[in-house]
Design a protein around this motif. Structure first.
Motif, PDB file in Angstrom:
ATOM      1  N   PHE A 169       0.810  -1.217   0.000  1.00 41.00           N
ATOM      2  CA  PHE A 169       0.000   0.000   0.000  1.00 41.00           C
ATOM      3  C   PHE A 169       0.843   1.267   0.000  1.00 41.00           C
ATOM      4  N   THR A 170       2.098   1.194   0.448  1.00 45.28           N
ATOM      5  CA  THR A 170       2.934   2.399   0.431  1.00 45.28           C
ATOM      6  C   THR A 170       3.327   2.790  -0.995  1.00 45.28           C
ATOM      7  N   ARG A 171       3.028   1.954  -1.952  1.00 40.70           N
ATOM      8  CA  ARG A 171       3.268   2.297  -3.364  1.00 40.70           C
ATOM      9  C   ARG A 171       2.084   3.049  -3.967  1.00 40.70           C
ATOM     10  N   MET A 172       1.031   3.214  -3.177  1.00 34.34           N
ATOM     11  CA  MET A 172      -0.188   3.883  -3.657  1.00 34.34           C
ATOM     12  C   MET A 172      -0.296   5.271  -3.037  1.00 34.34           C
ATOM     13  N   ARG A 173      -1.215   6.053  -3.598  1.00 39.70           N
ATOM     14  CA  ARG A 173      -1.420   7.418  -3.132  1.00 39.70           C
ATOM     15  C   ARG A 173      -2.849   7.617  -2.653  1.00 39.70           C
ATOM     16  N   CYS A 174      -3.004   8.575  -1.756  1.00 37.76           N
ATOM     17  CA  CYS A 174      -4.314   8.947  -1.229  1.00 37.76           C
ATOM     18  C   CYS A 174      -5.197   9.461  -2.368  1.00 37.76           C
ATOM     19  N   ASN A 175      -6.455   9.040  -2.385  1.00 34.82           N
ATOM     20  CA  ASN A 175      -7.403   9.499  -3.408  1.00 34.82           C
ATOM     21  C   ASN A 175      -7.750  10.975  -3.269  1.00 34.82           C
ATOM     22  N   PHE A 176      -7.467  11.560  -2.105  1.00 35.60           N
ATOM     23  CA  PHE A 176      -7.896  12.931  -1.833  1.00 35.60           C
ATOM     24  C   PHE A 176      -6.766  13.954  -1.925  1.00 35.60           C
ATOM     25  N   CYS A 177      -5.562  13.593  -1.428  1.00 42.34           N
ATOM     26  CA  CYS A 177      -4.466  14.585  -1.435  1.00 42.34           C
ATOM     27  C   CYS A 177      -3.257  14.112  -2.258  1.00 42.34           C
ATOM     28  N   SER A 178      -3.313  12.918  -2.794  1.00 41.92           N
ATOM     29  CA  SER A 178      -2.245  12.331  -3.614  1.00 41.92           C
ATOM     30  C   SER A 178      -0.949  12.070  -2.845  1.00 41.92           C
ATOM     31  N   HIS A 179      -0.999  12.140  -1.529  1.00 42.86           N
ATOM     32  CA  HIS A 179       0.177  11.839  -0.716  1.00 42.86           C
ATOM     33  C   HIS A 179       0.382  10.318  -0.686  1.00 42.86           C
ATOM     34  N   THR A 180       1.628   9.889  -0.745  1.00 41.95           N
ATOM     35  CA  THR A 180       1.936   8.459  -0.674  1.00 41.95           C
ATOM     36  C   THR A 180       1.658   7.952   0.735  1.00 41.95           C
ATOM     37  N   PHE A 181       1.022   6.782   0.827  1.00 40.98           N
ATOM     38  CA  PHE A 181       0.725   6.204   2.136  1.00 40.98           C
ATOM     39  C   PHE A 181       2.016   5.771   2.823  1.00 40.98           C
ATOM     40  N   SER A 182       2.033   5.886   4.141  1.00 42.23           N
ATOM     41  CA  SER A 182       3.135   5.354   4.942  1.00 42.23           C
ATOM     42  C   SER A 182       2.652   4.054   5.579  1.00 42.23           C
ATOM     43  N   PRO A 183       3.561   3.221   6.083  1.00 42.57           N
ATOM     44  CA  PRO A 183       3.122   1.987   6.755  1.00 42.57           C
ATOM     45  C   PRO A 183       2.142   2.260   7.904  1.00 42.57           C
ATOM     46  N   ASP A 184       2.296   3.385   8.587  1.00 44.96           N
ATOM     47  CA  ASP A 184       1.389   3.729   9.687  1.00 44.96           C
ATOM     48  C   ASP A 184      -0.037   4.009   9.208  1.00 44.96           C
ATOM     49  N   ASP A 185      -0.205   4.317   7.917  1.00 42.30           N
ATOM     50  CA  ASP A 185      -1.530   4.580   7.366  1.00 42.30           C
ATOM     51  C   ASP A 185      -2.327   3.296   7.151  1.00 42.30           C
ATOM     52  N   ILE A 186      -1.662   2.161   7.199  1.00 42.82           N
ATOM     53  CA  ILE A 186      -2.305   0.871   6.958  1.00 42.82           C
ATOM     54  C   ILE A 186      -2.428   0.148   8.290  1.00 42.82           C
TER      55      ILE A 186
END
Length: 127
Positions: free
Chosen positions: A11-28
């Motif tokens: 998932f860290t290879r993907m981006r937020c649908n709203f701000c386009s920021h790359t996800f960090s491991p803590d986001d999952i």
């Protein structure tokens, strides 16, 4: 790296649908885990937005050990795979056995292993 860490890495290879920021491991975040199935929450901490919940299936090949031990060879892992995993009762039995040992417990260790331990201790003192 365990299965959940692999999922976080994916998932860290993907981006937020709203701000386009790359996800960090803590986001999952792991919500639930069943055998081979992980349900994760994907949340962007950058813009404080929920991006969804995902169900991810992870399949570990039966011939592969899921958490390889760097000190064991592939042949050793294959040989050890024939045995059942250690249970809580096994640990308790070993604990009881160790507690019952008297001062002469070293007699249970094969002589060749004791010789190797002595050699290793001598080598480490020379360093």
């Amino acid at each position: 790296m365990d299965a959940f860490q692999l999922i976080q890495s994916f998932f860290t290879r993907m981006r937020c649908n709203f701000c386009s920021h790359t996800f960090s491991p803590d986001d999952i975040q792991l919500l639930r885990q069943e055998e081979g199935i992980y349900i994760v929450n994907v949340y962007c901490n950058q813009c404080d937005t929920q991006n969804g919940v995902a169900m991810v299936g992870v399949e570990v090949p039966q011939h592969a050990h899921p958490f390889p031990d760097p000190e064991l060879t592939e042949e050793e892992l294959t040989r050890l795979a024939e045995f059942d995993p250690i249970t809580d009762d096994d640990v308790l039995s070993a604990h009881q056995f160790i507690n019952q040992l008297d001062g002469g417990w070293q007699r249970f260790i094969p002589q060749e292993m004791l010789a190797r331990c002595t050699e290793t201790e001598t080598e480490s003192q020379d360093d």
